[in-house]
Write an enzyme that holds these catalytic residues in place. Structure first.
Site, short mmCIF file in Angstrom:
data_model
loop_
_atom_site.label_atom_id
_atom_site.label_comp_id
_atom_site.label_asym_id
_atom_site.label_seq_id
_atom_site.Cartn_x
_atom_site.Cartn_y
_atom_site.Cartn_z
CB SER A 1 -4.71 -2.03 -2.44
OG SER A 1 -4.67 -1.79 -1.06
CE LYS B 1 -7.23 -0.96 0.70
NZ LYS B 1 -7.34 -0.13 1.90
CE LYS C 1 -3.26 0.72 -5.77
NZ LYS C 1 -2.69 -0.17 -4.79
P1 NAD Z 1 4.84 2.53 -0.64
O1 NAD Z 1 5.02 3.10 -1.98
O2 NAD Z 1 5.21 3.35 0.56
O3 NAD Z 1 5.65 1.14 -0.51
C1 NAD Z 1 5.77 0.23 -1.56
C2 NAD Z 1 7.17 -0.37 -1.48
O4 NAD Z 1 7.30 -1.35 -2.52
C3 NAD Z 1 8.28 0.66 -1.69
O5 NAD Z 1 9.18 0.64 -0.60
C4 NAD Z 1 8.96 0.22 -2.99
O6 NAD Z 1 10.35 0.45 -3.01
C5 NAD Z 1 8.62 -1.26 -2.97
N1 NAD Z 1 8.75 -1.87 -4.29
C6 NAD Z 1 8.45 -1.31 -5.49
N2 NAD Z 1 8.75 -2.18 -6.48
C7 NAD Z 1 9.25 -3.31 -5.87
C8 NAD Z 1 9.73 -4.55 -6.35
N3 NAD Z 1 9.78 -4.81 -7.66
N4 NAD Z 1 10.17 -5.46 -5.44
C9 NAD Z 1 10.11 -5.20 -4.13
N5 NAD Z 1 9.66 -4.04 -3.60
C10 NAD Z 1 9.23 -3.10 -4.49
O7 NAD Z 1 3.34 2.06 -0.57
P2 NAD Z 1 2.48 1.74 0.77
O8 NAD Z 1 1.77 2.99 1.18
O9 NAD Z 1 3.32 0.97 1.71
O10 NAD Z 1 1.37 0.77 0.12
C11 NAD Z 1 1.64 -0.59 -0.21
C12 NAD Z 1 0.34 -1.24 -0.63
O11 NAD Z 1 -0.59 -1.16 0.45
C13 NAD Z 1 -0.33 -0.54 -1.83
O12 NAD Z 1 -0.94 -1.50 -2.64
C14 NAD Z 1 -1.34 0.38 -1.17
O13 NAD Z 1 -2.42 0.68 -2.04
C15 NAD Z 1 -1.75 -0.45 0.04
N6 NAD Z 1 -2.23 0.29 1.22
C16 NAD Z 1 -1.60 1.41 1.66
C17 NAD Z 1 -2.09 2.06 2.79
C18 NAD Z 1 -1.44 3.32 3.34
O14 NAD Z 1 -2.05 3.97 4.20
N7 NAD Z 1 -0.24 3.68 2.94
C19 NAD Z 1 -3.21 1.55 3.48
C20 NAD Z 1 -3.80 0.38 3.01
C21 NAD Z 1 -3.30 -0.25 1.88
#
Ligand code: NAD
Length: 293
Positions: A98, A172, A241
């Site tokens: 997102s 989104k 965010k």
């Molecule tokens: P999360 O924090 O669980 O996962 C993010 C991952 O990215 C982590 O494992 C982290 O180690 C990794 N990361 C951080 N820096 C990095 C880098 N430089 N290189 C590679 N990997 C790196 O977050 P999430 O809940 O999985 O969300 C991910 C995205 O999806 C976000 O943008 C969030 O807003 C969106 N999103 C989340 C949900 C939800 O329900 N969790 C739903 C829809 C959208």
């Protein structure tokens, strides 16, 4: 795209883990990267391959999926000189995070200079939607490039093109501003009902057949708030965010988001008091005034 072409998956967190798992189950040759060791171990256990760095994963792949926390992280990954060196003309990068649509548009232009197409394809549906492959995927970018990767998105959910580069990320953010406002309103409704002494077993099903219902009352209240588990798997910081992206976007284009800005103010106070590990559903705990529990 052909199933034999390796696909890089960068960001194997709450969402990336089940999404990459579904692509593996669909028979894709997947190579993942995440700096968090447990995230890489989980992919290996699911039968995937892992790379030593994002650049190494990109070097092996024709398509790169990003599922990262924010535009700042997406920019850092794509701006890494080693990643830039690994880009090849004809590649497609699909940013399913997102992200901020204005950042996405700038990055898409930069990628064009490398002969690379950047598509935005953020998702809605949460961790359970990622596990079930029922995500709503909001796509932005050239229609032909989206058609070329349509098969890749099928195991993850239903993909719909909503416009040019950045359109998916804009939608989104707008969706999550609504979701954040709805969840805060549902938390306030829950608090009022609790303080009045209403039994959620009785009132919630009735409310969910009445005009005040929303995804927050239909799903988040019964699954995470009434049972007090507060574990939806979506961090409060990530919700905030997204809400800020949407209010910022409204301000940038001259739209009004007066209610959204009030909601951002309340969510900001909750996030500051509850800390970085808070789940989005902890907003109800905060509203109930039991955050010290
Ligand atoms: P999360 O924090 O669980 O996962 C993010 C991952 O990215 C982590 O494992 C982290 O180690 C990794 N990361 C951080 N820096 C990095 C880098 N430089 N290189 C590679 N990997 C790196 O977050 P999430 O809940 O999985 O969300 C991910 C995205 O999806 C976000 O943008 C969030 O807003 C969106 N999103 C989340 C949900 C939800 O329900 N969790 C739903 C829809 C959208």
């Amino acid at each position: 795209m052909s199933r034999s072409q390796p696909v890089a998956f960068i960001g194997l967190g709450n969402m990336g883990r089940p999404m990459s798992g579904r692509l593996l189950a669909a028979g894709l040759d997947l190579i993942g990267f995440d700096p968090a060791e447990p995230a890489r171990t989980a992919l290996l256990s699911a039968g995937g391959r892992t790379a030593e760095s994002a650049a190494a994963a990109v070097a092996e792949s024709a398509v790169v999926i990003l599922m990262l926390p924010s535009s700042a992280v997406v920019e850092a990954v794509l701006g890494d000189p080693a990643v830039t060196a690994a880009l090849r003309p004809g590649m497609t990068i699909v940013d399913m995070s997102s992200s901020d649509p204005l950042s996405t548009r700038r990055l898409a232009e930069t990628m064009t200079e490398h002969g690379v197409t950047l598509l935005d394809a953020p998702v809605s549906g949460g961790v359970s939607g990622a596990q079930a492959g029922t995500l709503a995927i909001m796509c932005g970018g050239p229609p032909a490039a989206l058609s070329a990767i349509a098969d890749l998105l099928t195991p993850l959910g239903t993909a719909t093109r909503v416009g040019d580069s950045g359109a998916g990320h804009a939608l989104k953010a707008i969706n999550n501003l609504l979701a954040g406002v709805h969840l805060l309103a549902a938390a306030e409704a829950f608090s009022a009902a609790e303080h009045f002494g209403l039994d959620p077993e009785l009132w919630l099903p009735v409310l969910n057949s009445a005009s005040g219902r929303s995804a927050a009352t239909e799903q988040k209240l019964p699954r995470f708030i009434v049972p007090k588990t507060y574990d939806s798997g979506f961090a409060m910081s990530l919700m905030l965010k997204d809400m800020r992206i949407a209010t910022g976007l409204a301000a940038a284009v001259g739209g009004s988001a007066a209610l959204g800005e009030q909601a951002v103010e309340l969510w900001s106070r909750a996030a500051a008091q509850l800390g970085p590990d808070a789940d989005q559903t902890d907003i109800a705990r905060w509203v109930l005034g039991s955050s010290a529990e």
